[in-house]
Each structure stands twice: as structure tokens, then as C-alpha cells.
Design a protein around this motif. Structure first.
Motif, mmCIF file in Angstrom:
data_model
loop_
_atom_site.group_PDB
_atom_site.id
_atom_site.type_symbol
_atom_site.label_atom_id
_atom_site.label_comp_id
_atom_site.label_asym_id
_atom_site.label_seq_id
_atom_site.Cartn_x
_atom_site.Cartn_y
_atom_site.Cartn_z
ATOM 1 N N ASP A 170 -4.352 2.064 4.255
ATOM 2 C CA ASP A 170 -3.194 2.444 3.449
ATOM 3 C C ASP A 170 -3.356 3.825 2.848
ATOM 4 N N LEU A 172 -4.163 4.942 0.054
ATOM 5 C CA LEU A 172 -5.199 5.275 -0.914
ATOM 6 C C LEU A 172 -6.597 4.981 -0.384
ATOM 7 N N ILE A 173 -6.762 3.840 0.208
ATOM 8 C CA ILE A 173 -8.108 3.407 0.522
ATOM 9 C C ILE A 173 -8.215 2.998 1.987
ATOM 10 N N LEU A 176 -8.686 -0.869 3.338
ATOM 11 C CA LEU A 176 -8.553 -1.876 2.283
ATOM 12 C C LEU A 176 -7.116 -2.322 2.065
ATOM 13 N N GLU A 191 0.111 -2.895 -0.866
ATOM 14 C CA GLU A 191 0.935 -1.739 -1.220
ATOM 15 C C GLU A 191 0.484 -0.483 -0.466
ATOM 16 N N PHE A 324 -9.706 -0.526 -7.450
ATOM 17 C CA PHE A 324 -8.328 -0.456 -7.934
ATOM 18 C C PHE A 324 -7.934 -1.855 -8.378
ATOM 19 N N ALA A 325 -6.776 -1.961 -9.015
ATOM 20 C CA ALA A 325 -6.166 -3.262 -9.278
ATOM 21 C C ALA A 325 -4.769 -3.193 -8.688
ATOM 22 N N LEU A 326 -4.158 -4.325 -8.450
ATOM 23 C CA LEU A 326 -2.828 -4.319 -7.822
ATOM 24 C C LEU A 326 -1.942 -5.375 -8.472
ATOM 25 N N GLU A 327 -0.763 -4.920 -8.890
ATOM 26 C CA GLU A 327 0.130 -5.691 -9.766
ATOM 27 C C GLU A 327 0.920 -6.760 -9.032
ATOM 28 N N HIS A 345 -1.846 -1.703 -17.929
ATOM 29 C CA HIS A 345 -1.107 -0.991 -16.876
ATOM 30 C C HIS A 345 -0.531 -1.982 -15.863
ATOM 31 N N GLU A 346 -1.381 -2.859 -15.356
ATOM 32 C CA GLU A 346 -0.933 -3.798 -14.311
ATOM 33 C C GLU A 346 0.082 -4.793 -14.861
ATOM 34 N N HIS A 349 3.512 -3.345 -15.012
ATOM 35 C CA HIS A 349 4.158 -3.275 -13.694
ATOM 36 C C HIS A 349 5.038 -4.502 -13.422
ATOM 37 N N PHE A 414 -0.464 7.829 -4.314
ATOM 38 C CA PHE A 414 -1.059 7.456 -5.598
ATOM 39 C C PHE A 414 -1.782 8.638 -6.249
ATOM 40 N N TYR A 420 0.899 9.477 -11.607
ATOM 41 C CA TYR A 420 0.591 8.620 -12.763
ATOM 42 C C TYR A 420 0.787 9.380 -14.082
HETATM 43 N N1 ARG Z 1 -0.316 -0.016 -7.814
HETATM 44 C C1 ARG Z 1 -1.744 0.116 -8.024
HETATM 45 C C2 ARG Z 1 -1.913 0.608 -9.438
HETATM 46 O O1 ARG Z 1 -1.364 0.065 -10.300
HETATM 47 C C3 ARG Z 1 -2.360 1.026 -7.062
HETATM 48 C C4 ARG Z 1 -2.808 0.312 -5.889
HETATM 49 C C5 ARG Z 1 -3.242 1.216 -4.830
HETATM 50 N N2 ARG Z 1 -4.083 0.538 -3.927
HETATM 51 C C6 ARG Z 1 -3.810 0.350 -2.671
HETATM 52 N N3 ARG Z 1 -4.655 -0.275 -1.954
HETATM 53 N N4 ARG Z 1 -2.707 0.775 -2.146
HETATM 54 O O2 ARG Z 1 -2.535 1.550 -9.756
#
Ligand code: ARG
Ligand code: ZN
Length: 493
Positions: A170, A172-173, A176, A191, A324-327, A345-346, A349, A414, A420
Motif C-alpha cells: 500500500d 505507506l508500508i 503490509l 487502507e 501504525f494504527a488503523l481506525e 487520533h484513531e 476517525h 499519508f 496530517y
Molecule cells: N489511517 C491511519 C492513521 O490513522 C494510517 C494507516 C496507514 N497505514 C496503512 N497501512 N495504509 O494514521
């Protein structure tokens, strides 16, 4: 609180901010060895995407996203997905799936597409009749029903398939994205474009739908997915089936399924919003400590943004050091060590991104700028650090902010400094310009008006002008569209 205590806590939060910046900033460099589970599936796939920002029209194969032309499909609108997945860790992590989709045509359809990455399709029916299907590239499933579907007609598609989900590279990573397996554990991070790795889908946030999710897995593991747990059945073959229901519309990138050794902890916020955390037993104490502030945060955000939009909220804390975290809707994916800014933050979202989803992926700042600003509001409210202190810190440390938040490019979706932090600063200068009353009325009206659906940057600008009665063109041009980083002093003076 004594001044020195306050100072210590501000420093602690600012250190936490640094860690958050560091994890997002470093994610692009994350080494595959660190980040990718050893046996995380056989094939890595990079779904092609546009790097230029020209808007595309919807075609059968793509809904018209300016960054991801293959995502989503034209010609219909999905109302509901019923996902039925059986996961077998013993056969290289094969998923056997049956997805039932209730949709409505928006034109006459001789044929139509679904997004599905790889997988072996065994059978497709449309309204119960067997339908022809073929693959067009690695990402598209083309279905030709026995009879054309008239315009504005409700229809049901059932796809039976199996395979080892491909890992999606994806934005960003690398490596993953999508359905991720590691030994006897599964989690999902889709995402923006990973959902098609495990189910056939109209994979775009502009076509949200309700979901029923049924997962069958070995009986010694637990399963958690979005929404409410509606039942568990033990099967004669020693597996166990779990059902979940997500009755509010959800974007496909927010589907979450975790299969692991989980402890389910149910509680409620002080004001009574149901909380359900699912924490891997191997990181129980750390995970519990990370999730601790959740209830107070829910009530704080509900007061600022309007009622929590779903029936339950919680974190699913996995035993993987993901950077990272994901919402994911109602059930955010977290690594065990997570600071309170990220938890806030999450959670925010759920209002910004999940309830109100981006119209296209170019609108990503509507997710990330809003969630970043929300986390600053929480830190300020909690007495951890003032918004002004965080801004002073981020201005020095967030990195370049010279990319317009409304157009970071698909390869830099991102971008921390620009999407951000500059996104959050856009809201801060807007708040300064229109005042607290109008600002919070704007955020609440935004959620009331667009909750359950998707909205664009233009929708937000229009609403901001509607609520405030001001002409905000110059502010949004400078903060959202300019290639130059705007000066805070010019706008806060
Ligand atoms: N939406 C996530 C956040 O709150 C970013 C996740 C990005 N990671 C990914 N694997 N696309 O920061
Ligand atoms: Zn975010």
C-alpha cells in the motif's frame, strides 16, 4: 497540579508526539524483515495507481478515483455485503469465501465488475442464476449475468472463491496491506486498497454498505470483526464460527477481522457508550494500559462532535509491532504500545473518516487532518499538553509541509507534515477565523449532514462558509491548495 508536574506531563506528551511522528515518518522506510510476518502469504501485489491528479470518469472497471483508477466499479451501488470466510492456517492460510452482495444498478448492465485480487473463483450467481465470469488482470472480476440487469434494479450477486490472499503493497508500508497472516494469526489493514485481497468488493469509500461478517476458524482461536458479535457456533469438524453485524454503512477499507488468541474485555464509557476491547493474551498488560483512556475520550469527542456514531467501540490490540494504527470501524487496529495521542487520533476517525468517509482518496486530509487536530484537542483537555504547545512542537518537528493537503499524490497519501499536520493546522486557523462557536457547530453539522456517507473537500468548504457566513476562499486556498507552506503568524495574528 504543580507546575513541575505539568511540565513533566507536557514533555511526556511531546515525547509521545515525537514517537507518533517517528512511526508515521519511518513507516515508508520500514524494513520488510521488521514489519512483514515471516509466512505472510505467498505473493505481494502492487495495485497500479495513478501518480498524477487528473480526475477520471467512472468506467465499468473503476469508479473514477483520481489516485486509484482500478478501485471501485461503475454501474451499480452496493447496499449490503454478507461475508462468509473460512480460514485454515494448516493449508498455507487458505481462505474459502462466499460473499453475497445486494446492490442496485445505476444503469442497464450487460456485465459489471467487482474488485478481487487473485483468488480462484469457483462460482458466481446473479439473482440465483449461474453467471459467466472472467478475470481482467489481477484485480478485476467481470460478471456477465444470463440476462442484462435493467437500470435501477436491485440484484444479488453471490461469489464463491478460495485462495491464499495476496499481500498488497500500500501507499505507506510495503507488504503490509490487506489480509495479513502470521502463523496462527490474522489481521486486516486495507487502507486504501487492500479489501479486495480477501473478498469481492466495490472497493471505494464512495460506495459504503452495511455488513454481516461470518468467520470460521480453529476453535482454539478467537475472532473479532466490526460491529456487534451476534453469535458463535461450534462445528462438528472442530472449527468454530463467529458472526458479527455492522448495521451502519461502512467503507470497504474499514473492514476488520482479527483471528488470534484474544481476550475480550467489555465495559462502557462513563456516559454509557459500550466498549469492547480485544487484546492478544501475549500483550495483555501493555495493551490494557494503552487502551485505558478510551472511555473518557469517547465522551469528550461525543460532546465536541456529536454522539458516537456506532453501537460499540474498542481497540483490537495485536501481538505484532506494526508501525501504525488503523481506525477500522468500531474496532481500531493497534500495536500493543500505543500512546494516548494515537488512541485519541484513531477514536476520532470514527467520526471523521468512518462515519463521514472521503469522497475520493485525494480527500485524505479530511480523515488525517481532522483526526490529528482531534488528538490535540484531547491532549489539551486532558491537561497533557496545550494545543499551542503541540503546534509549536510540530511546526519544528513534523517535517516539510510544502505539499498541498488536497493533493499529496497516491504515493504519498499519508504525508505526515502536509496531510496530517498541515491538515490539522488548517482546522486550527479556521477555528481562529470563525470562532469556537461556529467551528464546533461546523464539525457537528458536518457529521450530521454527511454521516453514513462520503463527502469531499468542496463539501467541507461549502459547509464552513454556510455555517460561518464568511468568505473563506483565501484561507482554504492558502492552507489546502498552495505549494508554499503558509505562515501561521500570518493567519493567527
Ligand atoms: N489511517 C491511519 C492513521 O490513522 C494510517 C494507516 C496507514 N497505514 C496503512 N497501512 N495504509 O494514521
Ligand atoms: Zn489517522
Amino acid at each position: 497540579m504543580a507546575r513541575s508536574d505539568l511540565h513533566t506531563r507536557v514533555v511526556a506528551v511531546l515525547v509521545a508526539v515525537t514517537v507518533a511522528v517517528f512511526s508515521v515518518g519511518c513507516a515508508k522506510e520500514a524494513k520488510r524483515d521488521d514489519a512483514v510476518p515471516a509466512d505472510g502469504g505467498s505473493t505481494t501485489t502492487d495495485v497500479p495507481h495513478n501518480s498524477d491528479s487528473a480526475a477520471l470518469d467512472a468506467t465499468a472497471a473503476g469508479i473514477g478515483d483520481p489516485y486509484y483508477p482500478e478501485l471501485g466499479n461503475g454501474g451499480y451501488d452496493v447496499q449490503h455485503y454478507d461475508l462468509d470466510l473460512t480460514w485454515d492456517p494448516g493449508s498455507s492460510g487458505t481462505v474459502a469465501g462466499r460473499t453475497t452482495i445486494k446492490a442496485k444498478s445505476t444503469e442497464k448492465l450487460e456485465s459489471f465488475h467487482l474488485d478481487l485480487l487473485g483468488m480462484q473463483v469457483e462460482e458466481v450467481t446473479v439473482d440465483g442464476e449461474s453467471a459467466e465470469n472472467r478475470r481482467d488482470g489481477i484485480h478485476e472480476l467481470v460478471i456477465t449475468p444470463a440476462e442484462a440487469i435493467p437500470d435501477h434494479h436491485s440484484f444479488t450477486v453471490e461469489v464463491t472463491y478460495r485462495g491464499v490472499p495476496r499481500i498488497v503493497d500500500d501507499a505507506l508500508i510495503p507488504g503490509l496491506g490487506g489480509w495479513i497472516t502470521n502463523n496462527r494469526q490474522v489481521y486486516v489493514a486495507s487502507e486504501p486498497d487492500g479489501a479486495a485481497s480477501f473478498f469481492p468488493v466495490n472497493d471505494h469509500p464512495s460506495d459504503k454498505a452495511t455488513y454481516d461478517i461470518h468467520i470460521t476458524a480453529p476453535a482454539d482461536l478467537s475472532v473479532v470483526a466490526n460491529g456487534t458479535h451476534t453469535g458463535t457456533t461450534d462445528n462438528p469438524d472442530g472449527t468454530r464460527s463467529w458472526s458479527f453485524e455492522m448495521p451502519q454503512p461502512m467503507a470497504s477499507y474499514l473492514v476488520q477481522i482479527v483471528i488470534a488468541n484474544l481476550r475480550i474485555e467489555e465495559s462502557a464509557s462513563p456516559a454509557g457508550v459500550p466498549i469492547r476491547h480485544a487484546i492478544d493474551e501475549d500483550v495483555l498488560a501493555t495493551g490494557e494500559a494503552s487502551m485505558e483512556g478510551t472511555g473518557d475520550m469517547i465522551d469528550f469527542f461525543a460532546e465536541k462532535f456529536g454522539p458516537y456514531p456506532f453501537d460499540v467501540y474498542g481497540g483490537v490490540v495485536i501481538d505484532e509491532p506494526i508501525p501504525f494504527a488503523l481506525e477500522t470501524q468500531t474496532l481500531t487496529l493497534f500495536p500493543a504500545e500505543t500512546d494516548s495521542l494515537t488512541v485519541a487520533h484513531e477514536l476520532s476517525h470514527q467520526w471523521f473518516g468512518d462515519d463521514v468517509s472521503p469522497a475520493t482518496w485525494k480527500d485524505i486530509w479530511l480523515n488525517e487532518g481532522f483526526a490529528t487536530y482531534s488528538s490535540w484537542l484531547w491532549a489539551d483537555h486532558a491537561g497533557d499538553a496545550s494545543v499551542d504547545d503541540i503546534i509549536a512542537y510540530e511546526t519544528d518537528n513534523a517535517g516539510p509541509m510544502d505539499v498541498p493537503p488536497v493533493d499529496p499524490g497516491a504515493d504519498d497519501l499519508f504525508n505526515y507534515g502536509s496531510v496530517y499536520v498541515r491538515g490539522a493546522l488548517t482546522l486550527h486557523v479556521l477555528r481562529h477565523k470563525i470562532g469556537d462557536d461556529d467551528f464546533f457547530e461546523l464539525l457537528q453539522t458536518w457529521v450530521e449532514r454527511y454521516g453514513g456517507g462520503s463527502a469531499s473537500t468542496q463539501d467541507f468548504e461549502d459547509l464552513a462558509e454556510e455555517v460561518s457566513g464568511d468568505d473563506l476562499t483565501a484561507l482554504f486556498d492558502a492552507w489546502l491548495r498552495s505549494d508554499d507552506e503558509p505562515s501561521l503568524d500570518d493567519w493567527l495574528g
